[in-house]
Design a protein around this motif. Structure first.
Motif, short mmCIF file in Angstrom:
data_model
loop_
_atom_site.label_atom_id
_atom_site.label_comp_id
_atom_site.label_asym_id
_atom_site.label_seq_id
_atom_site.Cartn_x
_atom_site.Cartn_y
_atom_site.Cartn_z
N ARG A 135 0.85 -1.19 0.00
CA ARG A 135 0.00 0.00 0.00
C ARG A 135 0.89 1.25 0.00
O ARG A 135 1.07 1.91 1.02
N PRO A 136 1.46 1.57 -1.17
CA PRO A 136 2.36 2.74 -1.23
C PRO A 136 1.61 4.05 -1.01
O PRO A 136 0.38 4.10 -1.15
N ILE A 137 2.37 5.12 -0.67
CA ILE A 137 1.74 6.44 -0.52
C ILE A 137 2.42 7.47 -1.43
O ILE A 137 2.41 8.66 -1.16
N VAL A 194 -2.64 6.74 -10.01
CA VAL A 194 -3.64 5.70 -9.72
C VAL A 194 -4.81 6.37 -9.00
O VAL A 194 -4.61 7.36 -8.30
N VAL A 195 -6.00 5.84 -9.20
CA VAL A 195 -7.15 6.41 -8.50
C VAL A 195 -7.04 6.00 -7.04
O VAL A 195 -7.17 4.83 -6.70
N SER A 196 -6.77 6.96 -6.18
CA SER A 196 -6.55 6.66 -4.76
C SER A 196 -7.46 7.51 -3.88
O SER A 196 -7.45 8.74 -3.96
N ILE A 197 -8.23 6.81 -3.04
CA ILE A 197 -9.10 7.52 -2.09
C ILE A 197 -8.24 8.32 -1.12
O ILE A 197 -8.45 9.52 -0.91
N GLY A 198 -7.24 7.65 -0.55
CA GLY A 198 -6.40 8.30 0.46
C GLY A 198 -5.69 9.53 -0.09
O GLY A 198 -5.68 10.59 0.56
N ALA A 199 -5.10 9.41 -1.28
CA ALA A 199 -4.36 10.55 -1.84
C ALA A 199 -5.34 11.68 -2.18
O ALA A 199 -5.05 12.86 -1.94
N PRO A 204 -17.18 -2.52 -4.97
CA PRO A 204 -16.11 -2.15 -4.03
C PRO A 204 -15.25 -3.32 -3.58
O PRO A 204 -15.77 -4.39 -3.24
N THR A 205 -13.95 -3.09 -3.54
CA THR A 205 -13.02 -4.13 -3.04
C THR A 205 -13.37 -4.52 -1.60
O THR A 205 -13.17 -5.67 -1.20
N ASP A 206 -13.92 -3.59 -0.82
CA ASP A 206 -14.25 -3.90 0.58
C ASP A 206 -15.39 -4.92 0.68
O ASP A 206 -15.59 -5.53 1.74
N GLY A 261 -3.04 -8.11 -2.85
CA GLY A 261 -3.07 -9.34 -2.05
C GLY A 261 -4.28 -9.45 -1.16
O GLY A 261 -4.15 -9.83 0.00
N ARG A 262 -5.47 -9.12 -1.70
CA ARG A 262 -6.63 -9.13 -0.80
C ARG A 262 -7.36 -10.47 -0.81
O ARG A 262 -8.57 -10.54 -1.02
N TYR A 263 -6.62 -11.54 -0.57
CA TYR A 263 -7.25 -12.85 -0.55
C TYR A 263 -6.92 -13.60 0.75
O TYR A 263 -6.85 -14.83 0.77
#
Ligand code: EPU
Length: 429
Positions: free
Chosen positions: A122-124, A161-166, A303-305, A330-332
């Motif tokens: 999860r880079p910033i 990249v489309v980033s919510i956090g950024a 959503p990935t969530d 790696g969301r598995y």
């Protein structure tokens, strides 16, 4: 440590009220320090991530008055430091929004490099690229990110990249920059719109939130404000999936159905009956679910969530389903636990193949993050026999009263301290 004991094969039925959005709340709370005035926020979810955020604010010197369990008043007039405590920050990734808000308010911030749920890398880099474009100097040493700027100046920033956090961090910082910032390829999630509405209520000038181009005209003064957090679309989607997965019939209330269009469409594609009204959605499970392909994408995509709960639902659909996780590498983490319950799933890179319709059996399993925890609880509700879910503190981070809400819908769930429960006999010691 606590764990949850679930007796399976119960169809959920009844009504459930959805709480305020976690991901909006954890952005709005740090953004509140842009003003020295008093801010009133309501519909805050009563979850540990919000509690942690409140502790960080108190630790910085913000005065907080609780107004019941879902509202508070905060006055950030005498903030004493620009470095939130490592011990608190390490508990949640969203604490990195203090980079944007401290920079905006004081021109300086010292924030530990964030950790957070293990969903792969999860880079910033996009946050830092944006701060730098706004004129901030950045130094990373001893695990800390040090930001400073004599003044922030508006800029045109294209997110790679489309980033919510950024998007959130840069919107907060740019709200106080001199001149106009244009954020391109911005995230479009409803939580971004909610934050923009809150910042505008404090005096910011932000237009275009909810589209991929956000224009921010910086201002140098912010006032107090009142704000009601939007409903949590991920909590709502979790209950919709739980209703379908257990063959139940549930009315999910106090929501904005528009925020759930991708979930509604996917459930209908699987044969689930879904009826949409202005502030609620009715979900009715069916005897035989259809397999489906599920691809996660930024909003308005699926959503990935909701991918982990979605995978659990697909295990009940006879035939082959395919999931493509496009947001996180790696969301598995939930897959091995679901296999322990009898699910037939094969992961190859970002793709998971699910051979559904086999039937799950209760087992001891461990949550590895918030959404995998919710997914395992849904799996346990579907399964034959008893399941025990450990590491439930992950679930408490983001779902208000999750098991109470499920019990209200007829589930047989009990929370016990790990050492009080005898695994062999299934009884309390
Ligand atoms: N990314 C970069 N560089 C960056 C920032 C992000 O490459 O500078 C990549 C990420 O590695 C990821 C993708 O961009 O592959 C999207 O990441 P994003 O920044 O949008 O995610 P986030 O802000 O870290 C928020 C939610 C997550 C949710 C994701 C995706 C909050 C506090 N967290 O995380 O919520 O999964 O967006 O929708 O809003 C959860 O609630 O369980 C949760 C993990």
């Amino acid at each position: 440590m606590e764990k949850i004991i679930v007796r399976g094969k119960t169809a959920l039925s009844g009504r459930v009220k959805i709480s305020g959005s976690k991901n909006a709340a954890v952005a709005i709370l740090p953004a509140a320090i842009l003003t020295a005035g008093t801010v009133f926020i309501e519909n805050l979810p009563d979850i540990t991530d919000v509690h942690t955020m409140i502790c960080i604010l108190e630790n910085l010197g913000v005065s907080i008055r609780r107004r019941g369990k879902n509202a508070l008043e905060l006055t950030p007039s005498s903030i004493a430091k620009i470095a939130p405590s490592y011990e608190l920050v390490k508990k949640m990734r969203a604490s990195y929004y203090f980079m944007g808000s401290l920079l905006a308010r004081f021109g300086r911030a010292v924030v530990p490099i964030p950790g957070g749920c293990d969903l792969g890398p999860r880079p910033i880099d996009q946050h830092l690229k944006g701060f730098s474009a706004l004129g901030a100097g950045i130094n990373i040493e001893h695990g800390m990110i040090k930001l400073s700027a004599d003044k922030l100046v508006g800029a045109r920033i294209y997110l790679d990249v489309v980033s919510i956090g950024a998007t959130i961090n840069l919107m907060i910082a740019a709200a106080a920059a001199e001149g106009r910032t244009i954020l391109e390829n911005a995230a479009k999630e409803p939580e971004i719109v909610d934050l923009a509405n809150f910042l505008n209520a404090m005096g910011a000038s932000i237009r275009g939130a909810g589209t991929d181009v956000i224009r921010i005209d910086g201002v140098n003064k912010f006032s107090g404000a009142s704000h009601t957090v939007i409903p949590d679309r991920i909590e709502a989607g979790t209950f919709m999936i739980a209703a379908a997965a257990t063959g139940g019939s549930v009315i999910v209330e106090d929501i904005i159905p528009k925020h759930l269009e991708a979930t509604t469409a996917k459930l209908r594609e699987m044969g689930v009956r879904v009826e949409v009204e202005p502030e609620r959605i009715m979900v009715e499970g069916v005897e035989s679910l259809l397999p489906a392909d599920l691809k996660t994408f930024p909003y308005p995509g699926f959503p990935t969530d909701l991918q982990p709960p979605g995978m659990v639902l697909l295990t009940a659909a006879k035939g082959l389903s395919v999931i493509t996780e496009n947001v996180f590498d790696g969301r598995y983490n939930h897959v091995d636990e679901l296999k322990r319950m009898g699910a037939r799933i094969k992961v190859e890179g970002r793709t998971a193949l699910i051979e559904g319709g086999i039937g799950l059996s209760g087992a001891p399993v461990a949550a590895s993050d918030l959404r995998s925890g919710a997914a395992l609880i849904i799996a346990a509700l579907m399964a034959d026999g008893e399941s025990q879910i450990t590491a439930v503190e992950h679930v408490d981070r983001g779902y208000e009263n999750f098991e109470q809400k499920l019990i209200h819908l007829g589930a047989s769930i009990q929370r016990v301290r790990e050492k009080d429960y005898n695994i062999q006999s299934g009884t309390r010691d």
